[in-house]
Design a protein around this motif. Structure first.
Motif, PDB file in Angstrom:
ATOM      1  N   ARG A   1      12.248  -3.780  25.504  1.00 35.91           N
ATOM      2  CA  ARG A   1      13.422  -3.927  24.980  1.00 35.91           C
ATOM      3  C   ARG A   1      13.649  -4.695  23.816  1.00 35.91           C
ATOM      4  O   ARG A   1      14.182  -4.389  22.892  1.00 35.91           O
ATOM      5  N   SER A   2      12.717  -5.765  23.667  1.00 39.14           N
ATOM      6  CA  SER A   2      12.703  -6.590  22.418  1.00 39.14           C
ATOM      7  C   SER A   2      12.176  -5.822  21.266  1.00 39.14           C
ATOM      8  O   SER A   2      12.327  -6.116  20.079  1.00 39.14           O
ATOM      9  N   CYS A   3      11.605  -4.551  21.248  1.00 36.28           N
ATOM     10  CA  CYS A   3      11.217  -3.804  20.264  1.00 36.28           C
ATOM     11  C   CYS A   3      12.539  -2.804  19.549  1.00 36.28           C
ATOM     12  O   CYS A   3      12.301  -2.155  18.523  1.00 36.28           O
ATOM     13  N   TYR A   4      13.673  -2.972  20.247  1.00 31.58           N
ATOM     14  CA  TYR A   4      14.688  -2.081  19.675  1.00 31.58           C
ATOM     15  C   TYR A   4      15.679  -3.085  18.958  1.00 31.58           C
ATOM     16  O   TYR A   4      15.790  -4.266  19.336  1.00 31.58           O
ATOM     17  N   ASN A   5      16.203  -2.506  18.074  1.00 29.25           N
ATOM     18  CA  ASN A   5      17.053  -3.267  17.040  1.00 29.25           C
ATOM     19  C   ASN A   5      18.309  -3.668  17.839  1.00 29.25           C
ATOM     20  O   ASN A   5      18.807  -2.690  18.394  1.00 29.25           O
ATOM     21  N   SER A   6      18.817  -4.851  17.773  1.00 28.98           N
ATOM     22  CA  SER A   6      19.957  -5.094  18.599  1.00 28.98           C
ATOM     23  C   SER A   6      21.282  -4.732  18.045  1.00 28.98           C
ATOM     24  O   SER A   6      22.081  -4.855  18.680  1.00 28.98           O
ATOM     25  N   GLU A   7      21.320  -4.462  16.819  1.00 24.87           N
ATOM     26  CA  GLU A   7      22.582  -3.555  16.431  1.00 24.87           C
ATOM     27  C   GLU A   7      22.613  -2.235  16.481  1.00 24.87           C
ATOM     28  O   GLU A   7      23.437  -1.647  17.050  1.00 24.87           O
ATOM     29  N   THR A   8      21.324  -1.406  16.194  1.00 30.10           N
ATOM     30  CA  THR A   8      21.355   0.002  16.058  1.00 30.10           C
ATOM     31  C   THR A   8      20.950   0.431  17.460  1.00 30.10           C
ATOM     32  O   THR A   8      21.088   1.968  17.636  1.00 30.10           O
ATOM     33  N   ASP A   9      20.154  -0.149  18.142  1.00 32.31           N
ATOM     34  CA  ASP A   9      19.459   0.041  19.376  1.00 32.31           C
ATOM     35  C   ASP A   9      18.363   1.249  18.956  1.00 32.31           C
ATOM     36  O   ASP A   9      17.680   1.949  19.778  1.00 32.31           O
ATOM     37  N   LYS A  10      17.793   1.367  17.756  1.00 31.28           N
ATOM     38  CA  LYS A  10      16.810   2.121  17.406  1.00 31.28           C
ATOM     39  C   LYS A  10      15.635   1.342  17.491  1.00 31.28           C
ATOM     40  O   LYS A  10      15.302   0.102  17.347  1.00 31.28           O
ATOM     41  N   LEU A  11      14.281   2.081  17.801  1.00 35.04           N
ATOM     42  CA  LEU A  11      13.102   1.523  18.107  1.00 35.04           C
ATOM     43  C   LEU A  11      12.440   1.108  16.539  1.00 35.04           C
ATOM     44  O   LEU A  11      12.438   1.816  15.661  1.00 35.04           O
ATOM     45  N   ASN A  12      12.194  -0.331  16.633  1.00 33.47           N
ATOM     46  CA  ASN A  12      11.409  -0.971  15.509  1.00 33.47           C
ATOM     47  C   ASN A  12      10.001  -0.197  15.213  1.00 33.47           C
ATOM     48  O   ASN A  12       9.221  -0.368  16.373  1.00 33.47           O
ATOM     49  N   LEU A  13       9.629   0.321  14.189  1.00 28.36           N
ATOM     50  CA  LEU A  13       8.342   1.003  14.149  1.00 28.36           C
ATOM     51  C   LEU A  13       7.191   0.359  13.344  1.00 28.36           C
ATOM     52  O   LEU A  13       5.989   0.308  13.830  1.00 28.36           O
TER      53      LEU A  13
ATOM     54  N   GLU B   1       9.253 -10.188  18.152  1.00 27.40           N
ATOM     55  CA  GLU B   1       9.892  -8.727  17.840  1.00 27.40           C
ATOM     56  C   GLU B   1      11.463  -8.900  17.672  1.00 27.40           C
ATOM     57  O   GLU B   1      11.951  -7.914  16.891  1.00 27.40           O
ATOM     58  N   SER B   2      12.030  -9.627  18.527  1.00 27.01           N
ATOM     59  CA  SER B   2      13.468  -9.545  18.462  1.00 27.01           C
ATOM     60  C   SER B   2      13.916  -9.965  17.064  1.00 27.01           C
ATOM     61  O   SER B   2      15.184  -9.746  16.378  1.00 27.01           O
TER      62      SER B   2
END
Length: 218
Positions: free
Chosen positions: A151-163, A132-133
């Motif tokens: 937390r691994s579902c969130y983009n490390s740069e934008t902190d947005k949820l990956n859909l 996921e990361s």
């Protein structure tokens, strides 16, 4: 004719060095697979073993060219012919059965998904969490696979949820890399053919030079 032998030696050494670098690249690919895909270690070890064989063969060919040994260069040709035949057969096999490969990859993903510790916590550190990361995805088919996305579902740069889900992204990634690996293998075969031709011609040139020096001493 001595000049032509020296020139052949230079060309042979150049291509042998390129072959050495390609052998190191194959080993690097195997190490990359071990680091990124824990469940594909068997394939990684096969790739690394193949890379080591290429590296040893290329060093043997380089040594034969440096020493101007006709026996070593012709032995190098035999080794290259065997490797070329095996690689062509292997690449052809995997091109034909690529669909079966992807089915096995899909089954591996299923295993990874079901091997996660339950309940899934925000700090999930499973293999799926690593995917996921790495691939910027979430869950099996999407973020709705979780009641609370980790937390691994969130983009490390934008902190947005990956859909997007990870299953299809993972399959697409493997398919793209597999195609690239097959193309790399064909390039490797091309380099091996060039090295084999140069080694064969160099070996004959060395023998001819020795015969001339025997019957026409300076």
């Amino acid at each position: 004719m001595a000049c032509s032998t020296k020139l052949l030696k230079v060309f042979a050494l150049i291509w042998d060095i390129i072959y050495v670098l390609l052998g190191l690249a194959v080993i690097g690919i195997g190490l990359h697979v071990i680091i990124k895909f824990e469940h594909f270690n068997t394939a990684a070890f096969i790739i690394i073993a193949f890379g080591i064989i290429i590296l040893l063969a290329s060093l043997f060919g380089t040594l034969g060219a440096v020493r101007e040994s006709s026996r070593m260069t012709k032995s190098f040709v035999v080794v290259l012919v065997v490797l070329i035949v095996l690689q062509v057969l292997t690449v052809g096999f995997f091109w034909i059965f690529q669909t079966s490969l992807l089915i096995n990859v899909d089954k591996t993903f299923d295993q990874l998904w079901h091997d996660q510790p339950v309940p899934i916590k925000p700090g999930n550190v499973s293999q799926i969490a690593s995917l996921e990361s790495w691939l910027d995805c979430c869950g099996n088919v999407g973020y709705k696979d979780y009641l609370l996305p980790p937390r691994s579902c969130y983009n490390s740069e934008t902190d947005k949820l990956n859909l997007e889900g990870c299953r299809q992204k993972f399959l697409d990634y493997i398919a793209e890399r597999w195609t690239a690996f097959n193309i790399f293998s064909l390039i490797l075969v091309g380099v091996e053919i060039i090295c084999a031709l140069l080694a064969y011609v160099l070996g004959n040139s060395i023998v001819n030079r020795w015969r001339r020096s025997k019957y026409f001493p300076k």
